[in-house]
Design a protein around this motif. Structure first.
Motif, mmCIF file in Angstrom:
data_model
loop_
_atom_site.group_PDB
_atom_site.id
_atom_site.type_symbol
_atom_site.label_atom_id
_atom_site.label_comp_id
_atom_site.label_asym_id
_atom_site.label_seq_id
_atom_site.Cartn_x
_atom_site.Cartn_y
_atom_site.Cartn_z
ATOM 1 N N GLU A 1 12.818 5.107 15.098
ATOM 2 C CA GLU A 1 11.220 4.698 15.476
ATOM 3 C C GLU A 1 10.500 3.928 13.750
ATOM 4 N N VAL A 2 10.935 4.519 13.086
ATOM 5 C CA VAL A 2 10.006 4.412 11.442
ATOM 6 C C VAL A 2 10.246 2.471 11.500
ATOM 7 N N TYR A 3 11.064 1.919 12.567
ATOM 8 C CA TYR A 3 12.055 1.246 12.533
ATOM 9 C C TYR A 3 10.911 -0.454 12.698
ATOM 10 N N LYS A 4 10.514 0.479 14.278
ATOM 11 C CA LYS A 4 9.249 0.208 15.352
ATOM 12 C C LYS A 4 7.857 -0.025 14.558
ATOM 13 N N THR A 5 8.065 -0.030 13.275
ATOM 14 C CA THR A 5 6.713 0.340 12.858
ATOM 15 C C THR A 5 6.604 -0.893 11.269
ATOM 16 N N ALA A 6 5.424 -1.160 10.817
ATOM 17 C CA ALA A 6 5.480 -1.570 9.737
ATOM 18 C C ALA A 6 5.180 -1.131 8.238
ATOM 19 N N LEU A 7 6.163 0.358 8.807
ATOM 20 C CA LEU A 7 6.555 0.811 7.220
ATOM 21 C C LEU A 7 7.793 0.420 7.001
ATOM 22 N N ASP A 8 7.498 1.096 5.540
ATOM 23 C CA ASP A 8 9.000 0.925 4.611
ATOM 24 C C ASP A 8 9.706 1.844 4.688
ATOM 25 N N PRO A 9 11.023 1.413 5.492
ATOM 26 C CA PRO A 9 11.938 3.066 5.894
ATOM 27 C C PRO A 9 12.927 3.304 4.415
ATOM 28 N N THR A 10 13.087 2.580 3.121
ATOM 29 C CA THR A 10 12.920 2.432 1.945
ATOM 30 C C THR A 10 12.335 3.827 1.121
ATOM 31 N N VAL A 11 10.645 3.305 1.335
ATOM 32 C CA VAL A 11 9.570 4.157 0.441
ATOM 33 C C VAL A 11 9.449 5.290 0.647
ATOM 34 N N SER A 12 10.225 6.146 0.108
ATOM 35 C CA SER A 12 9.255 7.905 0.355
ATOM 36 C C SER A 12 9.163 8.490 -0.435
ATOM 37 N N PHE A 13 8.959 10.043 -0.366
ATOM 38 C CA PHE A 13 8.129 10.525 -1.650
ATOM 39 C C PHE A 13 8.391 11.926 -1.608
ATOM 40 N N LEU A 14 8.819 12.422 -1.179
ATOM 41 C CA LEU A 14 9.665 13.609 -1.503
ATOM 42 C C LEU A 14 10.823 13.523 -1.600
ATOM 43 N N HIS A 15 11.710 12.658 -0.607
ATOM 44 C CA HIS A 15 12.959 12.356 -1.171
ATOM 45 C C HIS A 15 13.002 11.242 -2.197
ATOM 46 N N GLU A 16 13.737 11.115 -3.408
ATOM 47 C CA GLU A 16 13.908 9.876 -3.743
ATOM 48 C C GLU A 16 14.100 8.385 -3.162
ATOM 49 N N PRO A 17 13.659 7.536 -3.266
ATOM 50 C CA PRO A 17 13.477 6.226 -2.594
ATOM 51 C C PRO A 17 15.025 5.280 -2.873
ATOM 52 N N SER A 18 15.751 5.805 -4.318
ATOM 53 C CA SER A 18 16.936 5.740 -4.979
ATOM 54 C C SER A 18 17.942 5.619 -4.301
ATOM 55 N N SER A 19 17.552 7.052 -3.256
ATOM 56 C CA SER A 19 19.085 7.562 -2.769
ATOM 57 C C SER A 19 19.280 6.666 -1.610
ATOM 58 N N LYS A 20 20.287 6.561 -1.120
ATOM 59 C CA LYS A 20 21.732 5.235 -0.851
ATOM 60 C C LYS A 20 21.315 5.693 1.082
ATOM 61 N N ARG A 21 20.584 6.325 1.435
ATOM 62 C CA ARG A 21 19.696 6.032 2.777
ATOM 63 C C ARG A 21 18.342 5.221 3.072
ATOM 64 N N PHE A 22 18.006 5.192 4.188
ATOM 65 C CA PHE A 22 17.181 5.311 4.151
ATOM 66 C C PHE A 22 15.936 6.269 3.876
ATOM 67 N N SER A 23 15.356 6.822 2.452
ATOM 68 C CA SER A 23 15.188 7.822 3.015
ATOM 69 C C SER A 23 13.484 8.650 3.430
ATOM 70 N N GLN B 1 0.829 -0.803 -0.204
ATOM 71 C CA GLN B 1 0.107 0.476 -0.015
ATOM 72 C C GLN B 1 1.047 1.561 -0.035
ATOM 73 N N GLN B 2 2.094 1.200 0.946
ATOM 74 C CA GLN B 2 2.727 2.276 1.034
ATOM 75 C C GLN B 2 3.312 2.749 -0.204
ATOM 76 N N SER B 3 4.170 1.160 -1.203
ATOM 77 C CA SER B 3 4.706 2.017 -2.604
ATOM 78 C C SER B 3 3.546 2.419 -3.473
ATOM 79 N N MET B 4 2.096 1.993 -3.047
ATOM 80 C CA MET B 4 1.442 2.466 -5.077
ATOM 81 C C MET B 4 1.165 4.212 -4.091
ATOM 82 N N HIS B 5 1.358 4.783 -2.909
ATOM 83 C CA HIS B 5 0.792 6.371 -2.598
ATOM 84 C C HIS B 5 2.242 6.370 -3.164
ATOM 85 N N TYR B 6 3.589 5.556 -3.306
ATOM 86 C CA TYR B 6 4.805 5.941 -4.003
ATOM 87 C C TYR B 6 4.628 6.241 -5.647
ATOM 88 N N LEU B 7 3.757 5.240 -6.428
ATOM 89 C CA LEU B 7 4.333 5.315 -7.602
ATOM 90 C C LEU B 7 2.666 6.398 -8.325
#
Lengths: 87, 169, 326
Positions: free
Chosen positions: C204-226, C89-95
């Motif tokens: 904090e993100v890690y403690k939830t069901a979110l995927d730390p690499t799928v981001s919206f403002l920053h590009e998910p392709s960056s080297k960080r947990f964007s 679902q998180q990824s759909m919001h990115y796409l």
């Protein structure tokens, strides 16, 4: 909540109790540990201690305050153990 | 799609449908919740003399303990007595389907009382209806909307459900 | 739960089923494994797989910083809160570009709200900056693309940082933002604070069901947990910036807490420790939450933001970012 745990247990079990408490709280003095801990973790810790001690011979005292601000602690002489932010 | 249902899911169905849905989608908060930890310790402390503790049946569901003709379950309090009943009924039904007939016994430790449970035809029908409703619910694409319940405060999902912004200005 | 910061040279190890830190000068010190949340390693520390296995079991994260105090990476225990459903679902919001813009602009909007909140505390001196930012802010909802939004955000941030010259006492002057490497003390403070913000959000993100690499403002392709970078946009002006202002203006940190390595300006260990001391205090500060009806720490506010995002992704309740009301 903030807790202080003191113990007076048979020689054979001193080490075990001390070791167990190190997993949950900060050592402050011989046979004394203290620190911030959640209710669930505390239940778990006390249960594990209960499995170590001999109820007829050993005793463990648990002091607890809900809010650390309601407790005043003064140290005379040298402060031996404390919770370090920096190592 | 029919996936196997667990006892916890049957229990959650009677407690809160939203919690059941979230839990089933892997959105969980149980692992750091005080009450959940306390419940775990309670299970460990209870009936240590029972030889057959924590039975995993056919890799699908776990029951606390079997003692003679009883399946036993321990709970801290009887606040969710109805959900507890449903959970045990579910175990009894699962066992019956495997040719084992047992009765259930729930022990409420704080109140020092026990409740006996039997899988009567009436109960069985009630259970079957609930199981069907659980499967229907899990097929829903979005979670059942938030509804305030009297025991929300004690729930591991409380922060999740209540975290929102008030309407501004 | 607690965080610890290791500056000494030494060895972190597993002993008696808990964590021990051994260093030459001070002997050894036990840390209660049931309570440790994050370990931040600034010093030269040895460790082995036995320790990492213990940390995995108890869900403790290790964050590493290099000699200069820059964040280099995190040891992240095998993730426990997996929800494939949420990640999809998180990824759909990115796409979907519209959905992505909705999230990205929410982060920027909230960040700007908190920037203005800081500036309004110094109204007499910052009035003109507030006006400039307000004029730029109205463009946030109109943008079509993420780069346009990034442009708006960048211009607002420029104005915002320049206004620090009006707010900060003494000789901390902002000329321009220099990240890698920081060229002056103020930039060094901002960089250090932002590193701490990043690791705190990640934890904090890690403690939830979110995927730390799928981001919206920053590009998910960056080297960080964007996703951490996205969420940090909300909290940097709420937590880091007021902290910097108070550290400088109350002279907790001064010129002597910086070192200049041929044009690279960095906080020395004493400076870092003073910063962290106040940082931890700030994160533990509580505010009464209006809908939870209980006191909530700044750290918990980060987690609540994650919860609201999950609710948005799974179609439960539209995401509205935090806008500090207190």
């Amino acid at each position: 909540m903030y807790v202080i745990i003191t113990y007076d247990v048979g020689e054979k079990r001193v080490y075990k109790v001390c070791k167990k408490l190190r997993e949950y709280l900060t050592w402050t003095q011989n046979s004394v540990f203290e620190g911030q801990i959640g209710k669930g973790k505390l239940t778990q810790c006390m249960h594990e201690l209960d499995n170590i001690i001999h109820p007829q011979h050993d005793s463990i005292y648990l002091y607890q305050v809900n809010n650390q601000n309601h407790m005043k602690k003064t140290v005379f002489g040298r402060e031996k153990g404390f919770d370090d932010l920096f190592l | 799609m029919t996936t196997s249902i667990s006892g916890v899911q049957v229990y959650y169905y009677s407690v809160c449908k939203r919690k059941l849905w979230l839990f089933s989608k892997g959105i969980t908060f149980e692992n750091e919740h005080d009450r959940v930890l306390e419940g775990k310790v309670l299970h460990e402390r209870s009936y240590p003399y029972l030889e057959r503790k924590e039975q995993l049946i056919d890799n699908t569901f776990k029951i606390d303990a079997v003692e003679g003709e009883y399946v036993r379950e321990v709970k801290i309090s009887s606040k969710m007595a109805n959900a507890d009943r449903m959970q045990v009924l579910y175990y009894l039904d699962q066992l019956r389907q495997r040719g084992v007939n047992k009765k259930g016994l729930i022990s409420y430790t704080k109140e020092r009382k026990t409740e006996e449970i039997e899988l009567t035809p009436v109960e069985e029908r009630k259970l079957k209806e609930s199981l069907q409703k659980i499967l229907d619910l899990l097929d829903q694409p979005i979670p059942p909307p938030f509804k305030r319940l009297p025991y929300c405060n004690q729930c591991a999902y409380h922060s999740f459900c209540y975290a929102r912004e008030e309407t501004e200005e | 739960m607690s965080d610890h910061y290791i500056f000494s040279r030494g060895r972190l190890k597993r002993k008696h089923n808990t964590i021990y830190f051994e260093s030459g000068e001070e002997g050894q010190k036990a840390l209660p494994v049931e309570r440790v949340d994050n370990l931040h390693i600034f010093g030269e520390v040895d460790l082995n797989s036995k320790l990492l296995n213990l940390l995995t079991k108890y869900d403790v994260r290790l964050h590493f910083y290099n000699y200069y105090g820059f964040y280099t990476g995190t040891y992240y225990p095998r993730t426990k809160n997996v929800s494939g459903f949420t990640v999809v679902q998180q990824s759909m919001h990115y796409l979907d570009p519209k959905k992505r813009y909705y999230m990205a602009s929410a982060f920027v909007e909230s960040g700007v709200h908190h920037m203005l909140r800081n500036l309004r505390r110094h109204k007499e001196k910052t009035g003109s900056y507030v006006d400039t930012i307000q004029a730029e802010r109205v463009k946030i909802p109109d943008g079509r693309t993420i780069p346009e939004l990034m442009g708006v955000e960048g211009r607002i941030r420029q104005t915002y940082y320049r206004s620090f010259n009006e707010i900060l006492k003494s000789d901390f002057i902002f000329t321009k933002r220099s990240k890698q490497p920081p060229a002056d003390p103020l930039n060094a403070l901002i960089s250090f604070g932002n590193s701490l913000m990043y690791t705190t959000v990640l934890a904090e993100v890690y403690k939830t069901a979110l995927d730390p690499t799928v981001s919206f403002l920053h590009e998910p392709s960056s080297k960080r947990f964007s996703l951490s970078l996205d969420v940090a946009e909300i909290f940097k002006p709420l937590i880091v910036d007021p902290l910097i202002v108070s550290l400088v203006n109350n002279r907790v940190i001064g010129k002597k807490h910086f070192e200049d390595f041929e044009g690279i300006v960095l906080l020395n260990d004493q400076g870092k420790q003073r910063f962290i001391q106040e940082w931890e205090k700030k994160l533990a500060t509580t505010v009464r939450h209006r809908t939870l009806k209980r006191k909530v720490s700044y750290r918990m506010f980060i987690r609540l933001e994650c919860y609201k995002m999950i609710k948005h992704f799974i179609g439960d309740e539209p995401y509205r970012p935090l806008k500090a009301w207190w």
